[in-house]
Design an enzyme around this catalytic site. Structure first.
Site, PDB file in Angstrom:
ATOM      1  N   HIS A  54      -7.720   2.989   3.493  1.00 31.30           N
ATOM      2  CA  HIS A  54      -7.591   3.795   4.710  1.00 31.30           C
ATOM      3  C   HIS A  54      -8.940   4.034   5.392  1.00 31.30           C
ATOM      4  O   HIS A  54      -8.993   4.350   6.581  1.00 31.30           O
ATOM      5  CB  HIS A  54      -7.018   5.180   4.392  1.00 31.30           C
ATOM      6  CG  HIS A  54      -5.544   5.202   4.180  1.00 31.30           C
ATOM      7  ND1 HIS A  54      -4.926   4.603   3.104  1.00 31.30           N
ATOM      8  CD2 HIS A  54      -4.554   5.778   4.909  1.00 31.30           C
ATOM      9  CE1 HIS A  54      -3.627   4.821   3.174  1.00 31.30           C
ATOM     10  NE2 HIS A  54      -3.371   5.525   4.260  1.00 31.30           N
ATOM     11  N   CYS A 114      -4.267  -1.458  -2.192  1.00 29.11           N
ATOM     12  CA  CYS A 114      -4.416  -0.017  -2.368  1.00 29.11           C
ATOM     13  C   CYS A 114      -5.275   0.174  -3.610  1.00 29.11           C
ATOM     14  O   CYS A 114      -4.907  -0.302  -4.693  1.00 29.11           O
ATOM     15  CB  CYS A 114      -3.028   0.594  -2.556  1.00 29.11           C
ATOM     16  SG  CYS A 114      -3.037   2.344  -2.970  1.00 29.11           S
ATOM     17  N   CYS A 160     -11.222   2.725  -0.538  1.00 24.47           N
ATOM     18  CA  CYS A 160      -9.861   3.141  -0.184  1.00 24.47           C
ATOM     19  C   CYS A 160      -9.553   2.407   1.105  1.00 24.47           C
ATOM     20  O   CYS A 160     -10.364   2.433   2.045  1.00 24.47           O
ATOM     21  CB  CYS A 160      -9.779   4.647   0.031  1.00 24.47           C
ATOM     22  SG  CYS A 160      -8.199   5.164   0.749  1.00 24.47           S
ATOM     23  N   ASP A 202       0.862  -1.193   0.000  1.00 26.93           N
ATOM     24  CA  ASP A 202       0.000   0.000   0.000  1.00 26.93           C
ATOM     25  C   ASP A 202       0.893   1.236   0.000  1.00 26.93           C
ATOM     26  O   ASP A 202       2.073   1.160   0.352  1.00 26.93           O
ATOM     27  CB  ASP A 202      -0.927   0.023   1.239  1.00 26.93           C
ATOM     28  CG  ASP A 202      -1.865   1.232   1.222  1.00 26.93           C
ATOM     29  OD1 ASP A 202      -2.442   1.519   0.166  1.00 26.93           O
ATOM     30  OD2 ASP A 202      -2.016   1.898   2.272  1.00 26.93           O
ATOM     31  N   SER A 203       0.305   2.374  -0.361  1.00 23.72           N
ATOM     32  CA  SER A 203       1.058   3.632  -0.305  1.00 23.72           C
ATOM     33  C   SER A 203       1.481   3.940   1.132  1.00 23.72           C
ATOM     34  O   SER A 203       2.455   4.639   1.352  1.00 23.72           O
ATOM     35  CB  SER A 203       0.185   4.770  -0.829  1.00 23.72           C
ATOM     36  OG  SER A 203      -0.989   4.863  -0.043  1.00 23.72           O
ATOM     37  N   GLU A 249      -4.118   9.347   8.059  1.00 22.50           N
ATOM     38  CA  GLU A 249      -2.651   9.237   8.201  1.00 22.50           C
ATOM     39  C   GLU A 249      -2.141  10.115   9.349  1.00 22.50           C
ATOM     40  O   GLU A 249      -1.150   9.806   9.978  1.00 22.50           O
ATOM     41  CB  GLU A 249      -1.947   9.655   6.900  1.00 22.50           C
ATOM     42  CG  GLU A 249      -2.139   8.685   5.744  1.00 22.50           C
ATOM     43  CD  GLU A 249      -1.000   7.675   5.610  1.00 22.50           C
ATOM     44  OE1 GLU A 249       0.148   8.015   5.899  1.00 22.50           O
ATOM     45  OE2 GLU A 249      -1.297   6.524   5.207  1.00 22.50           O
TER      46      GLU A 249
HETATM   47  N1  DGL Z   1      -4.982   3.293   0.655  1.00 17.60           N
HETATM   48  C1  DGL Z   1      -5.001   3.809  -0.671  1.00 17.60           C
HETATM   49  C2  DGL Z   1      -6.227   3.346  -1.428  1.00 17.60           C
HETATM   50  O1  DGL Z   1      -6.798   2.317  -1.113  1.00 17.60           O
HETATM   51  C3  DGL Z   1      -4.900   5.305  -0.861  1.00 17.60           C
HETATM   52  C4  DGL Z   1      -4.062   6.108  -0.017  1.00 17.60           C
HETATM   53  C5  DGL Z   1      -3.340   7.201  -0.732  1.00 17.60           C
HETATM   54  O2  DGL Z   1      -3.952   8.184  -1.189  1.00 17.60           O
HETATM   55  O3  DGL Z   1      -2.143   7.044  -0.800  1.00 17.60           O
HETATM   56  O4  DGL Z   1      -6.619   3.984  -2.379  1.00 17.60           O
END
Ligand code: DGL
Length: 274
Positions: free
Chosen positions: A194, A73, A192, A10-11, A158
């Site tokens: 997150h 991600c 997403c 993931d990012s 975050e």
């Molecule tokens: N967790 C990432 C997703 O599922 C996105 C987070 C980011 O913007 O880096 O899209």
């Protein structure tokens, strides 16, 4: 035959919400998690940048012995997965696979809705890619898909602000905008990885008739199915119940935040990609 862990990328921290469920459903396998925290968020970056960053991380995980990698991600799945699968993997030696999180979600989400109207909440990149409407139409052509980009949500998560009054403002704002697109939406996908940390706040502003879907369980179930259908890939995945965590940024910060996403303490190692 060289076996290795299943790579999960993931990012930043979001993929840990997926890994948590994957580990719960498939505890025997070894997992190597990589969070590209130094360059997160990816959500507002260009197609080329997300592709370039994701490919670097995928190559790193392959170099550590992974044969199978999950892009946990949505942004990377939307913007980089297809190019990696079509252009990069065929040039690599050995049996290597990269899977995303959008296809498994699209495959089942049409079965959840009665009104046939679905809402997708995601990063600006995921929404702009159109990946969800395109994939969902393939499996459920009669389902309407309405999207809303929530660019403030990843920074709130975050930065540990997901429980703050500021988060309420942005959660409410984007839910209202989504539901204004169709009053018939009865199923919303947290598109997403997150966003599950904001689920408590999201539910506060949603009618109880609306289902809210997180991807962890969906992806874990789909991975289990994939491993059953591909014994040649499954045979390359080691099974000692080990988990390792890598970050491209500070170990201290990663360890402090990661446990909120993974649900238990995490010990990490720092890596440099270049
Ligand atoms: N967790 C990432 C997703 O599922 C996105 C987070 C980011 O913007 O880096 O899209």
């Amino acid at each position: 035959m060289q076996q290795g862990p299943i790579g999960v990328f993931d990012s930043g921290y979001g993929g840990l919400t997926v890994l948590k469920e994957v580990v719960r459903q498939l505890p025997d396998y070894d997992y190597l998690y990589l969070g590209d925290n130094a360059r997160a968020p990816y959500g507002t970056r260009s197609f080329e940048t997300v592709y370039h960053y994701t490919l670097e991380c995928v190559n790193y995980l392959f170099s550590q012995g992974c044969s199978l990698i999950i892009l946990a991600c949505n942004t990377a799945s939307a913007k980089a997965l297809r190019s990696i699968q079509q252009n990069d993997l065929p040039k690599m030696t050995g049996n290597k696979r990269v899977l995303g999180v959008i296809r498994p979600t699209a495959e089942i989400v049409g079965n959840m809705t009665r009104s046939k109207q679905i809402g997708i909440l995601g990063t600006a990149g995921t929404v702009a890619s159109g990946s969800y409407p395109i994939e969902i139409q393939k499996y459920f052509p009669q389902v309407g898909v309405h999207q809303e980009a929530c660019p403030m949500w990843v920074p709130l998560v975050e930065n540990d602000e997901y429980d703050s009054p500021g988060a309420d403002y942005f959660v409410k704002q984007h839910l209202e905008r989504l539901l204004n697109k169709s009053s018939e939406i009865d199923t919303i996908v947290l598109g997403c990885t997150h966003y599950p940390l904001l689920a408590g706040k999201i539910l506060k502003y949603l009618s109880p008739d609306i289902k809210l879907l997180s991807q962890g369980e969906i992806v874990a179930h789909s991975l289990s199915d994939y491993l059953n259908r591909h014994p040649e890939i499954e045979a390359l995945c080691s099974r000692h119940g080990q988990r390792h965590f890598l970050t491209t940024d500070s170990i201290e910060v990663f360890e402090k935040h990661a446990s909120r996403f993974f649900g238990k303490p995490v010990r990490a190692e720092h890596i440099d990609l270049v």
